[in-house]
Enzyme design. Structure first.
Site, PDB file in Angstrom:
ATOM      1  N   GLU A 276     -92.268 -40.398 -18.007  1.00  0.00           N
ATOM      2  CA  GLU A 276     -91.338 -39.823 -18.982  1.00  0.00           C
ATOM      3  C   GLU A 276     -92.112 -39.123 -20.085  1.00  0.00           C
ATOM      4  OE1 GLU A 276     -89.365 -42.840 -21.648  1.00  0.00           O
ATOM      5  OE2 GLU A 276     -89.882 -44.180 -19.972  1.00  0.00           O
TER       6      GLU A 276
ATOM      7  N   ASP B 127     -83.720 -54.014 -17.011  1.00  0.00           N
ATOM      8  CA  ASP B 127     -85.179 -53.955 -17.166  1.00  0.00           C
ATOM      9  C   ASP B 127     -85.521 -54.356 -18.584  1.00  0.00           C
ATOM     10  OD1 ASP B 127     -85.819 -51.295 -18.827  1.00  0.00           O
ATOM     11  OD2 ASP B 127     -84.271 -50.779 -17.371  1.00  0.00           O
TER      12      ASP B 127
ATOM     13  N   ASP C 146     -93.345 -45.553 -14.322  1.00  0.00           N
ATOM     14  CA  ASP C 146     -92.483 -44.973 -15.350  1.00  0.00           C
ATOM     15  C   ASP C 146     -93.085 -43.654 -15.826  1.00  0.00           C
ATOM     16  OD1 ASP C 146     -91.010 -44.347 -17.605  1.00  0.00           O
ATOM     17  OD2 ASP C 146     -91.161 -46.324 -18.523  1.00  0.00           O
TER      18      ASP C 146
END
Length: 260
Positions: free
Chosen positions: A155, A64, A153
């Protein structure tokens, strides 16, 4: 010009240079896993997965990337055996990766199966608003056999409170808002990228029946998975020399995921 005048002019220029602020780093420019590595550590970045087909289950290697990689040499990574790539498209509702076109199209042109990802900022705007921004700026999906569903994503907050000031129920609601809007726009459920530690601390909601899991753990094994997911679809296991990932299945299963 007199010497005193010259000296005064030079002093003025020096003062101007010293008081001119440095160019600020781009805001909302966080790579996938950057905050997980910051809070949980990078582990042994020399991790090498077992590639002997007689001793391991079938997997597919991939990477990625984000703006931090700039223009990527996709031919190099294809030569290293990488067969899929995820590319950062957006963050929040105000940041778009300036290298997205080169990275997203380049990975496709070299032969990889590719997808886009969105770095979530749940305290800035609703999940639905960020899903719309993502889809409108490269995060959509097409049934061409080479495009993976977008990834969300989730996090640690790069700006402060670990869980963005949300309760677990509030975070689950935010993720569901993003996921539902993405599904309504594309017909696909987004992949959820996270670490077990962050997810169980901040969300702990059950998305296992709809959303594929992409787990981050920088170690030689995938470890314990987040709340109620029985298996992982992707595993980010290293960030050296680039974010490296493994798809949990044979190549035809990766194609099946792309095909929906």
């Amino acid at each position: 010009m007199r010497p005193l005048a010259i000296g005064a002019a030079l002093a003025a220029c020096a003062a101007l240079v010293l008081t001119t602020p440095a160019t600020a780093a781009p805001v909302d420019d966080h790579a996938m896993g950057s905050q997980i590595a910051k809070h949980e550590g990078r582990g042994d970045q020399r991790v090498v997965l077992d590639t002997d087909p007689s001793t391991r289950a079938a997997t597919v290697p991939g990477i990625d990337v984000s703006s931090h990689q700039g223009n990527v040499d996709w031919g190099h990574w294809w030569g290293q055996g990488k067969r899929f790539a995820y590319v950062k498209a957006t963050e929040g509702t105000g940041y778009r990766n300036p290298y997205f076109a080169q990275q997203y199209n380049g990975s496709y042109q070299v032969g990889m199966i590719r997808g886009a990802y969105h770095f979530a900022l749940p305290d800035k705007s609703s999940g639905a608003a960020q899903a719309d921004f993502f889809v409108d700026n490269g995060g959509g999906w097409s049934r061409d056999g080479r495009t993976l569903p977008g990834a969300l994503d989730m996090e640690y907050n790069p700006y402060g409170n670990t869980c963005y000031g949300l309760s677990k129920a509030g975070m689950v609601g935010w993720v569901r808002s993003f996921s539902d809007r993405y599904h309504a726009r594309t017909g696909r459920w987004p992949v959820i990228y996270t670490s077990t530690s962050w997810w169980d601390q901040c969300a702990a909601g059950d998305f296992s029946s709809t959303n594929p899991l992409w787990v981050a753990r920088y170690a030689s094994s995938v470890g314990t998975l987040p709340h109620n997911w029985g298996y992982h679809t992707f595993w980010q296991y290293s960030s050296s020399p680039i974010d490296q990932n493994s798809f949990n299945g044979a190549y035809d299963r990766l194609q099946a995921l792309a095909n929906g």
